[in-house]
Design a protein around this motif. Structure first.
Motif, PDB file in Angstrom:
ATOM      1  N   ARG A   1      14.499   8.618  -3.790  1.00 29.77           N
ATOM      2  CA  ARG A   1      14.713   8.077  -2.456  1.00 29.77           C
ATOM      3  C   ARG A   1      13.426   7.389  -2.031  1.00 29.77           C
ATOM      4  O   ARG A   1      12.332   7.956  -2.180  1.00 29.77           O
ATOM      5  CB  ARG A   1      15.076   9.190  -1.468  1.00 29.77           C
ATOM      6  CG  ARG A   1      16.455   9.795  -1.689  1.00 29.77           C
ATOM      7  CD  ARG A   1      16.694  10.938  -0.721  1.00 29.77           C
ATOM      8  NE  ARG A   1      15.782  12.055  -0.988  1.00 29.77           N
ATOM      9  CZ  ARG A   1      15.293  12.853  -0.033  1.00 29.77           C
ATOM     10  NH1 ARG A   1      15.585  12.620   1.242  1.00 29.77           N
ATOM     11  NH2 ARG A   1      14.499  13.864  -0.351  1.00 29.77           N
ATOM     12  N   ILE A   2      13.544   6.157  -1.520  1.00 30.29           N
ATOM     13  CA  ILE A   2      12.376   5.335  -1.231  1.00 30.29           C
ATOM     14  C   ILE A   2      12.458   4.816   0.201  1.00 30.29           C
ATOM     15  O   ILE A   2      13.520   4.422   0.677  1.00 30.29           O
ATOM     16  CB  ILE A   2      12.278   4.143  -2.208  1.00 30.29           C
ATOM     17  CG1 ILE A   2      12.235   4.639  -3.655  1.00 30.29           C
ATOM     18  CG2 ILE A   2      11.048   3.295  -1.904  1.00 30.29           C
ATOM     19  CD1 ILE A   2      12.245   3.516  -4.675  1.00 30.29           C
ATOM     20  N   ALA A   3      11.311   4.801   0.877  1.00 32.98           N
ATOM     21  CA  ALA A   3      11.190   4.186   2.199  1.00 32.98           C
ATOM     22  C   ALA A   3       9.872   3.425   2.239  1.00 32.98           C
ATOM     23  O   ALA A   3       8.892   3.822   1.597  1.00 32.98           O
ATOM     24  CB  ALA A   3      11.234   5.236   3.308  1.00 32.98           C
ATOM     25  N   SER A   4       9.838   2.322   2.976  1.00 36.74           N
ATOM     26  CA  SER A   4       8.624   1.506   3.025  1.00 36.74           C
ATOM     27  C   SER A   4       8.503   0.825   4.376  1.00 36.74           C
ATOM     28  O   SER A   4       9.480   0.670   5.113  1.00 36.74           O
ATOM     29  CB  SER A   4       8.641   0.450   1.915  1.00 36.74           C
ATOM     30  OG  SER A   4       9.737  -0.439   2.091  1.00 36.74           O
ATOM     31  N   THR A   5       7.282   0.404   4.699  1.00 34.03           N
ATOM     32  CA  THR A   5       7.029  -0.377   5.903  1.00 34.03           C
ATOM     33  C   THR A   5       5.818  -1.253   5.665  1.00 34.03           C
ATOM     34  O   THR A   5       4.986  -0.971   4.794  1.00 34.03           O
ATOM     35  CB  THR A   5       6.790   0.523   7.127  1.00 34.03           C
ATOM     36  OG1 THR A   5       6.769  -0.274   8.313  1.00 34.03           O
ATOM     37  CG2 THR A   5       5.475   1.277   7.013  1.00 34.03           C
ATOM     38  N   TYR A   6       5.732  -2.338   6.442  1.00 31.77           N
ATOM     39  CA  TYR A   6       4.628  -3.294   6.313  1.00 31.77           C
ATOM     40  C   TYR A   6       4.182  -3.708   7.709  1.00 31.77           C
ATOM     41  O   TYR A   6       5.001  -4.057   8.547  1.00 31.77           O
ATOM     42  CB  TYR A   6       5.067  -4.521   5.512  1.00 31.77           C
ATOM     43  CG  TYR A   6       3.918  -5.446   5.151  1.00 31.77           C
ATOM     44  CD1 TYR A   6       3.408  -6.350   6.070  1.00 31.77           C
ATOM     45  CD2 TYR A   6       3.334  -5.393   3.897  1.00 31.77           C
ATOM     46  CE1 TYR A   6       2.348  -7.165   5.748  1.00 31.77           C
ATOM     47  CE2 TYR A   6       2.277  -6.215   3.560  1.00 31.77           C
ATOM     48  CZ  TYR A   6       1.782  -7.093   4.493  1.00 31.77           C
ATOM     49  OH  TYR A   6       0.722  -7.904   4.166  1.00 31.77           O
ATOM     50  N   LEU A   7       2.872  -3.672   7.940  1.00 29.71           N
ATOM     51  CA  LEU A   7       2.306  -4.106   9.205  1.00 29.71           C
ATOM     52  C   LEU A   7       1.249  -5.164   8.914  1.00 29.71           C
ATOM     53  O   LEU A   7       0.244  -4.876   8.249  1.00 29.71           O
ATOM     54  CB  LEU A   7       1.661  -2.936   9.962  1.00 29.71           C
ATOM     55  CG  LEU A   7       2.573  -1.789  10.383  1.00 29.71           C
ATOM     56  CD1 LEU A   7       2.595  -0.707   9.304  1.00 29.71           C
ATOM     57  CD2 LEU A   7       2.099  -1.185  11.694  1.00 29.71           C
ATOM     58  N   ALA A   8       1.478  -6.388   9.374  1.00 27.38           N
ATOM     59  CA  ALA A   8       0.530  -7.487   9.154  1.00 27.38           C
ATOM     60  C   ALA A   8      -0.468  -7.541  10.299  1.00 27.38           C
ATOM     61  O   ALA A   8      -0.108  -7.434  11.468  1.00 27.38           O
ATOM     62  CB  ALA A   8       1.272  -8.816   9.033  1.00 27.38           C
ATOM     63  N   ALA A   9      -1.750  -7.703   9.948  1.00 30.76           N
ATOM     64  CA  ALA A   9      -2.790  -7.762  10.975  1.00 30.76           C
ATOM     65  C   ALA A   9      -2.897  -9.145  11.592  1.00 30.76           C
ATOM     66  O   ALA A   9      -3.312  -9.292  12.738  1.00 30.76           O
ATOM     67  CB  ALA A   9      -4.146  -7.373  10.371  1.00 30.76           C
ATOM     68  N   GLU A  10      -2.520 -10.204  10.850  1.00 29.08           N
ATOM     69  CA  GLU A  10      -2.658 -11.576  11.333  1.00 29.08           C
ATOM     70  C   GLU A  10      -1.768 -11.795  12.542  1.00 29.08           C
ATOM     71  O   GLU A  10      -0.599 -11.421  12.552  1.00 29.08           O
ATOM     72  CB  GLU A  10      -2.275 -12.570  10.231  1.00 29.08           C
ATOM     73  CG  GLU A  10      -2.686 -14.011  10.501  1.00 29.08           C
ATOM     74  CD  GLU A  10      -4.174 -14.240  10.318  1.00 29.08           C
ATOM     75  OE1 GLU A  10      -4.661 -15.246  10.841  1.00 29.08           O
ATOM     76  OE2 GLU A  10      -4.843 -13.421   9.660  1.00 29.08           O
ATOM     77  N   ALA A  11      -2.327 -12.409  13.598  1.00 31.72           N
ATOM     78  CA  ALA A  11      -1.563 -12.657  14.818  1.00 31.72           C
ATOM     79  C   ALA A  11      -0.346 -13.513  14.523  1.00 31.72           C
ATOM     80  O   ALA A  11      -0.437 -14.533  13.853  1.00 31.72           O
ATOM     81  CB  ALA A  11      -2.443 -13.355  15.863  1.00 31.72           C
ATOM     82  N   GLU A  12       0.808 -13.098  15.034  1.00 31.93           N
ATOM     83  CA  GLU A  12       2.088 -13.789  14.918  1.00 31.93           C
ATOM     84  C   GLU A  12       2.598 -13.866  13.477  1.00 31.93           C
ATOM     85  O   GLU A  12       3.523 -14.611  13.182  1.00 31.93           O
ATOM     86  CB  GLU A  12       2.014 -15.215  15.503  1.00 31.93           C
ATOM     87  CG  GLU A  12       1.564 -15.277  16.938  1.00 31.93           C
ATOM     88  CD  GLU A  12       2.487 -14.553  17.874  1.00 31.93           C
ATOM     89  OE1 GLU A  12       3.597 -14.161  17.462  1.00 31.93           O
ATOM     90  OE2 GLU A  12       2.107 -14.354  19.035  1.00 31.93           O
TER      91      GLU A  12
END
Length: 372
Positions: free
Chosen positions: A144-155
């Motif tokens: 079972r896999i879960a993932s997330t991504y948060l980009a630091a670059e504005a917009e």
């Protein structure tokens, strides 16, 4: 990962504000009626400027301009009934209302145009994201896999961090990596590595073989396509390539200068440090013999957390780094989706809503009773 659309896309401002449009119209009518029925020494006409100003807060430039025209028309009616349009006072009021209405309409138009441009940028980012960071499957074999991504670059929706998963001989193979730097250059390097990782899946390479392939792809792209200048010489990618075996309760891993994964087991957190970490990808043209595979236990019920340094380098207002291990031990989560969701929200809250670097997180779990 969805991209929120701007409220000022074509047709949206009117649909959003069609109920509110009654407010400036009622305001114009009320001011006109009251002013006409008051002594000529009392001038309420200047309050008509509120109508286009209020309209600009919820409607587009066209509707704002139309309300401005109505407000000017109402001022003309008031002037005609209160001494005539040729009086200096009424002429000054009409001129001021025309100027302010035009300015408000122009500002609203410029804002609408910027929102449309921003919407296009977000749409392109979403398309690029679908190509570069395809959502990982919720299940891969017994995982079972879960993932997330948060980009630091504005917009931005994407940055220099990456992850992907493909089938491999007797295993599910995953990569998580972090390109040095930010912006479109980092996105390009990430695209090269992810493309090479997915493209090598059908070749059934060994774990050292696929890591060597990734290293050569990044090195060739840096030196041959991007040029051999000082910036290219300093470009590299830290990466972790993991095979979660189908034929035994263990994982095999090659770490190329990346933060070590964490193994959550029965309320404890173990750092999976390799004895011989390899160089980050892109610094040299490697061969398969440059990489050593190391094995770690991964039994049913265990949870494996892969992440990039944007997680552990996030800071609060006092400058203190995010205490990832302490958080994991206090939460004692056993479900990958719940863990990723909790980590995502807690990380943003800890950093005040803005990260200093991109951050990617993958949680992998073998369900209880999986064959080992």
């Amino acid at each position: 990962m969805s991209v929120r659309r701007g409220l000022t896309s074509s047709g949206r401002p009117w649909r959003l504000g069609r109920g509110l449009i009654a407010l400036p119209l009622v305001l114009i009518a009320a001011i006109t009626v009251i002013d006409i029925n008051t002594p000529t020494t009392i001038h309420l006409g200047p309050f008509l400027v509120a109508a286009p100003a209020i309209t600009a807060s919820f409607a587009g430039a066209g509707v704002t301009g139309a309300v401005g025209v109505l407000a000017v028309g109402a001022q003309i009616v008031i002037g005609e009934l209160h001494g005539g349009l040729l009086t200096p006072n009424h002429q000054a009021q009409i001129a001021a209302l025309v100027v302010i209405s035009v300015l408000v309409t122009v500002f609203r138009y410029l804002r609408d145009r910027r929102e449309r441009q921003l919407h296009q940028v977000r749409s392109v980012a979403a398309a690029a994201q679908e190509v570069l960071l395809r959502p990982l499957p919720h299940r891969a074999g017994r995982l079972r896999i879960a993932s997330t991504y948060l980009a630091a670059e504005a917009e931005a929706q994407i940055g220099g961090d990456l992850y992907a998963a493909v089938p491999a001989p007797g295993a599910t193979r995953l990569v998580v990596g972090d390109v040095r730097g930010k912006g479109m250059a980092a996105v390009g390097e990430a695209a090269v590595l992810v493309g090479a990782f997915r493209g090598a899946a059908y070749r059934n390479l060994s774990l050292p073989g696929v890591v060597a392939h990734l290293g050569n792809s990044v090195y060739w792209n840096t030196t041959q396509l991007d040029g051999a200048g000082p910036e290219s010489a300093e470009s590299f990618v830290t990466a972790l390539v993991v095979d979660v075996r189908n034929d035994g309760p263990f994982i095999e891993m090659v770490n190329c200068g990346h933060p070590p994964p964490l193994l959550l087991r029965n309320g404890t957190v173990e750092i999976l440090e390799v004895a011989e970490p390899a160089l980050p990808l892109g610094l040299t043209a490697p061969s398969e013999s440059d990489y050593r595979v190391e094995r770690f236990g991964f039994s049913p019920g265990d949870l494996l957390l892969l992440y990039t340094d944007g997680v552990i380098e996030a800071r609060d207002r006092s400058g203190t780094f995010y205490p990832l291990i302490d958080r994991l031990m206090s939460w004692n989560e056993t479900d990958p989706t719940a863990l990723v969701r909790r980590l995502h929200h807690d990380l943003l809250r800890y950093a005040g809503g803005t990260l200093g670097d991109d951050a990617a997180v993958i949680a992998i779990a073998a369900p209880p009773g999986a064959p080992g």
